[in-house]
Write a protein that holds these residues in place. Structure first.
Motif, PDB file in Angstrom:
ATOM      1  N   VAL A  71       0.855  -1.191   0.000  1.00 46.28           N
ATOM      2  CA  VAL A  71       0.000   0.000   0.000  1.00 46.28           C
ATOM      3  C   VAL A  71       0.886   1.234   0.000  1.00 46.28           C
ATOM      4  CG1 VAL A  71      -1.778   1.306   1.205  1.00 46.28           C
ATOM      5  CG2 VAL A  71      -1.824  -1.194   1.265  1.00 46.28           C
ATOM      6  N   ASP A  72       0.633   2.156  -0.934  1.00 45.68           N
ATOM      7  CA  ASP A  72       1.355   3.422  -0.997  1.00 45.68           C
ATOM      8  C   ASP A  72       0.358   4.569  -0.926  1.00 45.68           C
ATOM      9  OD1 ASP A  72       4.080   2.490  -1.378  1.00 45.68           O
ATOM     10  OD2 ASP A  72       3.446   1.849  -3.383  1.00 45.68           O
ATOM     11  N   LEU A  73       0.800   5.711  -0.420  1.00 51.28           N
ATOM     12  CA  LEU A  73      -0.046   6.889  -0.364  1.00 51.28           C
ATOM     13  C   LEU A  73       0.171   7.728  -1.618  1.00 51.28           C
ATOM     14  CD1 LEU A  73      -2.034   8.658   1.238  1.00 51.28           C
ATOM     15  CD2 LEU A  73      -0.046   9.820   2.244  1.00 51.28           C
ATOM     16  N   TYR A  74      -0.914   8.036  -2.310  1.00 46.02           N
ATOM     17  CA  TYR A  74      -0.851   8.839  -3.524  1.00 46.02           C
ATOM     18  C   TYR A  74      -1.528  10.186  -3.272  1.00 46.02           C
ATOM     19  CZ  TYR A  74       0.778   5.026  -6.497  1.00 46.02           C
ATOM     20  OH  TYR A  74       1.536   4.031  -7.076  1.00 46.02           O
ATOM     21  N   THR A  75      -0.914  11.230  -3.780  1.00 43.38           N
ATOM     22  CA  THR A  75      -1.492  12.573  -3.705  1.00 43.38           C
ATOM     23  C   THR A  75      -1.603  13.129  -5.122  1.00 43.38           C
ATOM     24  OG1 THR A  75      -0.499  12.998  -1.536  1.00 43.38           O
ATOM     25  CG2 THR A  75      -1.238  14.907  -2.799  1.00 43.38           C
ATOM     26  N   TYR A  76      -2.793  13.622  -5.470  1.00 42.84           N
ATOM     27  CA  TYR A  76      -3.011  14.249  -6.772  1.00 42.84           C
ATOM     28  C   TYR A  76      -3.440  15.696  -6.549  1.00 42.84           C
ATOM     29  CZ  TYR A  76      -2.955   9.626  -8.971  1.00 42.84           C
ATOM     30  OH  TYR A  76      -2.582   8.379  -9.418  1.00 42.84           O
ATOM     31  N   ARG A  77      -2.919  16.597  -7.379  1.00 39.20           N
ATOM     32  CA  ARG A  77      -3.347  17.991  -7.327  1.00 39.20           C
ATOM     33  C   ARG A  77      -3.956  18.375  -8.664  1.00 39.20           C
ATOM     34  NH1 ARG A  77      -0.449  22.022  -9.755  1.00 39.20           N
ATOM     35  NH2 ARG A  77       1.486  21.409 -10.795  1.00 39.20           N
ATOM     36  N   LYS A  78      -4.969  19.226  -8.594  1.00 34.18           N
ATOM     37  CA  LYS A  78      -5.612  19.657  -9.829  1.00 34.18           C
ATOM     38  C   LYS A  78      -4.754  20.704 -10.522  1.00 34.18           C
ATOM     39  CE  LYS A  78      -9.356  22.233  -9.963  1.00 34.18           C
ATOM     40  NZ  LYS A  78     -10.764  22.671  -9.837  1.00 34.18           N
ATOM     41  N   VAL A  79      -4.548  20.504 -11.825  1.00 36.91           N
ATOM     42  CA  VAL A  79      -3.719  21.415 -12.613  1.00 36.91           C
ATOM     43  C   VAL A  79      -4.580  22.461 -13.308  1.00 36.91           C
ATOM     44  CG1 VAL A  79      -2.039  21.582 -14.498  1.00 36.91           C
ATOM     45  CG2 VAL A  79      -2.027  19.577 -12.979  1.00 36.91           C
ATOM     46  N   ASP A  80      -5.605  22.004 -14.028  1.00 38.75           N
ATOM     47  CA  ASP A  80      -6.496  22.914 -14.734  1.00 38.75           C
ATOM     48  C   ASP A  80      -7.766  22.156 -15.117  1.00 38.75           C
ATOM     49  OD1 ASP A  80      -5.566  21.262 -16.751  1.00 38.75           O
ATOM     50  OD2 ASP A  80      -4.372  22.810 -17.746  1.00 38.75           O
ATOM     51  N   GLU A  81      -8.634  22.805 -15.889  1.00 38.70           N
ATOM     52  CA  GLU A  81      -9.896  22.189 -16.299  1.00 38.70           C
ATOM     53  C   GLU A  81     -10.101  22.380 -17.810  1.00 38.70           C
ATOM     54  OE1 GLU A  81     -13.043  23.709 -13.857  1.00 38.70           O
ATOM     55  OE2 GLU A  81     -12.509  22.421 -12.156  1.00 38.70           O
ATOM     56  N   PRO A  82      -9.303  21.703 -18.629  1.00 36.62           N
ATOM     57  CA  PRO A  82      -9.399  21.900 -20.082  1.00 36.62           C
ATOM     58  C   PRO A  82     -10.529  21.085 -20.708  1.00 36.62           C
ATOM     59  CG  PRO A  82      -7.721  20.278 -19.616  1.00 36.62           C
ATOM     60  CD  PRO A  82      -8.235  20.755 -18.273  1.00 36.62           C
ATOM     61  N   ARG A  83     -10.924  21.481 -21.904  1.00 36.27           N
ATOM     62  CA  ARG A  83     -11.777  20.631 -22.728  1.00 36.27           C
ATOM     63  C   ARG A  83     -10.849  19.715 -23.514  1.00 36.27           C
ATOM     64  NH1 ARG A  83     -16.966  21.426 -22.578  1.00 36.27           N
ATOM     65  NH2 ARG A  83     -17.244  20.008 -24.333  1.00 36.27           N
ATOM     66  N   LEU A  84     -11.201  18.435 -23.527  1.00 28.98           N
ATOM     67  CA  LEU A  84     -10.310  17.441 -24.127  1.00 28.98           C
ATOM     68  C   LEU A  84     -11.052  16.662 -25.200  1.00 28.98           C
ATOM     69  CD1 LEU A  84      -7.437  16.202 -23.800  1.00 28.98           C
ATOM     70  CD2 LEU A  84      -8.488  14.489 -22.322  1.00 28.98           C
ATOM     71  N   ALA A  85     -10.474  16.615 -26.401  1.00 35.23           N
ATOM     72  CA  ALA A  85     -11.051  15.845 -27.501  1.00 35.23           C
ATOM     73  C   ALA A  85     -10.484  14.430 -27.491  1.00 35.23           C
ATOM     74  CB  ALA A  85     -10.749  16.525 -28.830  1.00 35.23           C
ATOM     75  N   THR A  86     -11.366  13.436 -27.559  1.00 27.99           N
ATOM     76  CA  THR A  86     -10.975  12.038 -27.610  1.00 27.99           C
ATOM     77  C   THR A  86     -11.769  11.355 -28.716  1.00 27.99           C
ATOM     78  OG1 THR A  86     -12.698  11.090 -26.183  1.00 27.99           O
ATOM     79  CG2 THR A  86     -10.824  12.157 -25.076  1.00 27.99           C
ATOM     80  N   PRO A  87     -11.397  10.131 -29.101  1.00 28.34           N
ATOM     81  CA  PRO A  87     -12.193   9.391 -30.077  1.00 28.34           C
ATOM     82  C   PRO A  87     -13.627   9.144 -29.615  1.00 28.34           C
ATOM     83  CG  PRO A  87     -10.011   8.421 -29.894  1.00 28.34           C
ATOM     84  CD  PRO A  87     -10.119   9.442 -28.811  1.00 28.34           C
ATOM     85  N   ALA A  88     -13.870   9.256 -28.293  1.00 31.71           N
ATOM     86  CA  ALA A  88     -15.222   9.065 -27.755  1.00 31.71           C
ATOM     87  C   ALA A  88     -16.002  10.365 -27.685  1.00 31.71           C
ATOM     88  CB  ALA A  88     -15.141   8.436 -26.364  1.00 31.71           C
TER      89      ALA A  88
END
Length: 231
Positions: A159-176
């Motif tokens: 078990v490891d502790l992970y920390t995530y921070r928000k960078v930005d809120e872009p619109r992202l184009a994907t094949p879906a």
């Protein structure tokens, strides 16, 4: 301390359970250096307070010529006030059973029991721990786009502790399709730690639409959503 950590984590999980999907079907394309090397098919099913997630990754393209294998991950457990609570996690590889992993989460004793390469081990199990599969669906339980997310995660062996921070809120184009996303990156404290970035679809239950993984040897993998169905 454990109770305080659990309360802090629970504060992020305020989305009403009834609003969340009971079934998710997702397909992803894996690329490295712009070359397709694999495809992932995942299903998430919730019935009452129980859930099961299955993920199958198959080699494609040039990788299939040299390493034609399939990796199957499975996570099952229950859904509670803090979201997903894994009870069992498994990893299976075709043609290489030595890398198979099986783990059980004993929440009453706060213990993770792992079986790997014929050896059994027991590890401390912090409150809120996710496995490497359930963690991607635990984001469904985030209350909006939290600025910082800290949670323990297990690969079935530790078990490891992970920390995530928000960078930005872009619109992202994907094949879906195109999605309004919340972009997170893993906060690392050591150059030996693997790096990761996540783009979560804010209008589709915070499900991941793009994931970038880079290990300390420079291997970079990108996982991009191809199809998504929620019910």
């Amino acid at each position: 301390m454990r109770a305080l950590h659990a309360l802090a984590f629970a504060g992020l999980l305020a989305a009403p359970a009834l609003a969340l999907p009971t079934q998710v079907e997702a397909e992803y394309q894996i690329t490295s250096g712009g070359i397709t090397i694999g495809r992932v098919s995942e299903t998430y099913v919730r019935k009452g307070d129980a859930y099961r997630i299955e993920s199958t990754t198959r080699a494609e393209g040039i990788l299939k010529l040299f390493r034609d294998e399939t990796v199957v991950l499975a996570s099952e457990g229950r859904v509670g006030p803090r979201g997903l609570e894994p009870l069992r996690f498994e990893q299976r590889r075709t043609g290489d059973a030595t890398r198979d992993i099986s783990a059980t989460f004993d929440w009453e004793k706060a213990q993770l029991r792992s079986s790997y390469r014929g050896e059994n081990s027991v590890h401390a199990l912090p409150a809120g721990t996710q496995d490497r599969l359930s963690v991607m669906y635990q984001f469904m339980n985030l209350a909006g786009a939290a600025e910082r997310v800290r949670l323990p995660m297990s690969n079935g062996r530790k078990v490891d502790l992970y920390t995530y921070r928000k960078v930005d809120e872009p619109r992202l184009a994907t094949p879906a399709g195109e999605f309004a996303t919340a972009h997170y990156e893993r906060v690392t404290e050591d150059e030996k730690e693997n790096r990761a970035e996540l783009w979560l679809a804010r209008d589709r239950f915070n499900l991941p639409v793009r994931v970038v993984f880079e290990d300390n040897r420079g291997l970079r993998l990108e996982q991009t959503l191809v199809n998504l169905t929620t019910r």
